[in-house]
Motif scaffolding. Structure first.
Motif, PDB file in Angstrom:
ATOM      1  N   LEU A  54       1.013  -1.077   0.158  1.00 22.68           N
ATOM      2  CA  LEU A  54      -0.177   0.045  -0.144  1.00 22.68           C
ATOM      3  C   LEU A  54       0.866   1.268  -0.088  1.00 22.68           C
ATOM      4  O   LEU A  54       0.626   2.215  -0.597  1.00 22.68           O
ATOM      5  N   GLU A  55       1.904   1.250   0.822  1.00 32.39           N
ATOM      6  CA  GLU A  55       2.749   2.534   1.023  1.00 32.39           C
ATOM      7  C   GLU A  55       3.438   2.654  -0.376  1.00 32.39           C
ATOM      8  O   GLU A  55       3.971   3.953  -0.893  1.00 32.39           O
ATOM      9  N   ALA A  56       3.698   1.702  -1.203  1.00 30.98           N
ATOM     10  CA  ALA A  56       4.543   2.010  -2.508  1.00 30.98           C
ATOM     11  C   ALA A  56       3.339   2.052  -3.561  1.00 30.98           C
ATOM     12  O   ALA A  56       3.901   2.079  -4.855  1.00 30.98           O
ATOM     13  N   GLY A  57       2.110   2.320  -3.061  1.00 33.74           N
ATOM     14  CA  GLY A  57       0.959   2.618  -4.126  1.00 33.74           C
ATOM     15  C   GLY A  57       0.552   1.476  -4.929  1.00 33.74           C
ATOM     16  O   GLY A  57      -0.415   1.803  -6.087  1.00 33.74           O
ATOM     17  N   GLY A  58       0.561   0.187  -4.256  1.00 35.56           N
ATOM     18  CA  GLY A  58      -0.022  -0.775  -4.842  1.00 35.56           C
ATOM     19  C   GLY A  58      -1.306  -1.149  -4.388  1.00 35.56           C
ATOM     20  O   GLY A  58      -2.152  -0.432  -3.479  1.00 35.56           O
ATOM     21  N   GLU A  59      -2.176  -2.165  -5.146  1.00 38.62           N
ATOM     22  CA  GLU A  59      -3.456  -2.514  -4.800  1.00 38.62           C
ATOM     23  C   GLU A  59      -3.495  -3.871  -4.124  1.00 38.62           C
ATOM     24  O   GLU A  59      -2.678  -4.526  -4.401  1.00 38.62           O
ATOM     25  N   VAL A  60      -3.958  -3.822  -3.051  1.00 31.96           N
ATOM     26  CA  VAL A  60      -4.115  -4.916  -2.041  1.00 31.96           C
ATOM     27  C   VAL A  60      -5.406  -5.476  -1.895  1.00 31.96           C
ATOM     28  O   VAL A  60      -6.379  -4.654  -1.264  1.00 31.96           O
ATOM     29  N   ILE A  61      -5.790  -6.791  -2.252  1.00 29.62           N
ATOM     30  CA  ILE A  61      -7.125  -7.441  -1.842  1.00 29.62           C
ATOM     31  C   ILE A  61      -7.020  -8.097  -0.824  1.00 29.62           C
ATOM     32  O   ILE A  61      -6.308  -9.235  -0.762  1.00 29.62           O
ATOM     33  N   GLY A  62      -7.518  -8.037   0.490  1.00 27.45           N
ATOM     34  CA  GLY A  62      -7.619  -9.226   1.613  1.00 27.45           C
ATOM     35  C   GLY A  62      -8.945 -10.026   1.384  1.00 27.45           C
ATOM     36  O   GLY A  62     -10.018  -9.485   1.235  1.00 27.45           O
TER      37      GLY A  62
END
Length: 181
Positions: A54-62
């Motif tokens: 997230l900090e690197a600007g990525g998308e994260v799906i949990g």
């Protein structure tokens, strides 16, 4: 860009290398444009991986079952948190959202997820790459055991070859990208 499902511990483990490489992998995935799919927790290696992505600007799906939202301390700052009814639905949902699978250090849940998705590949239910991040030699005993299983005639070399392994996040991502190309 790929959606990479990562199985890993909700604990930090004893070696500082575990947290370090989880964060490196999360940041690298985001920098390379890959989406992280994981179990949805905000603690341990799981939280470190997600936060770095997230900090690197990525998308994260949990993906997290309702009964574990409180127990695993769900991460509510994700791009998307998918709530499901049980563990079977969780694993199926994670797999359906993934183009590749990776296992970092973890416990019994990580092992179960790894072997299940590997078995699904062996049975021809998917052709998605699968890899271990062998941080600080964590998976070395397992890799040796698997090689011995081949030598003893209980595992085909082709099946063993399905499971990639790397000691660094950069090498692991490169191997996955090569297989996905």
């Amino acid at each position: 860009m790929a959606r990479i499902c990562v199985y890993l511990g909700s604990r930090e483990g004893r070696s500082p290398a575990f947290m370090k490489q989880a964060r490196e992998l999360g940041a690298l995935m985001a920098e390379r444009g890959h989406t992280l799919v994981y179990g949805g927790a905000r603690i341990g290696l799981m939280g470190a991986l997600a936060d770095a992505a997230l900090e690197a600007g990525g998308e994260v799906i949990g993906v997290m079952p309702d009964h574990l939202v409180e127990r695993e301390q769900a991460h509510f700052g994700l791009t998307e948190l998918i709530r499901v009814t049980n563990m079977h639905e969780r694993k199926a949902t994670m797999a359906a959202h993934a183009d590749a699978f990776v296992a970092l250090p973890g416990g019994i849940g990580t092992f179960e997820e790894l072997f299940e998705v590997w078995t699904w590949g062996y049975l021809g239910l998917h052709e998605k790459p699968l890899a271990l991040l062998d941080t600080d030699g964590f998976y070395a005993p397992l890799l040796g055991f698997l090689d011995n299983t081949v030598e003893q005639g209980f595992l085909a070399q082709a099946t063993r070859t399905m499971l990639l392994d790397a000691e660094s996040p950069a090498s692991l991502i490169q191997q996955l990208e090569d297989r996905l190309a």
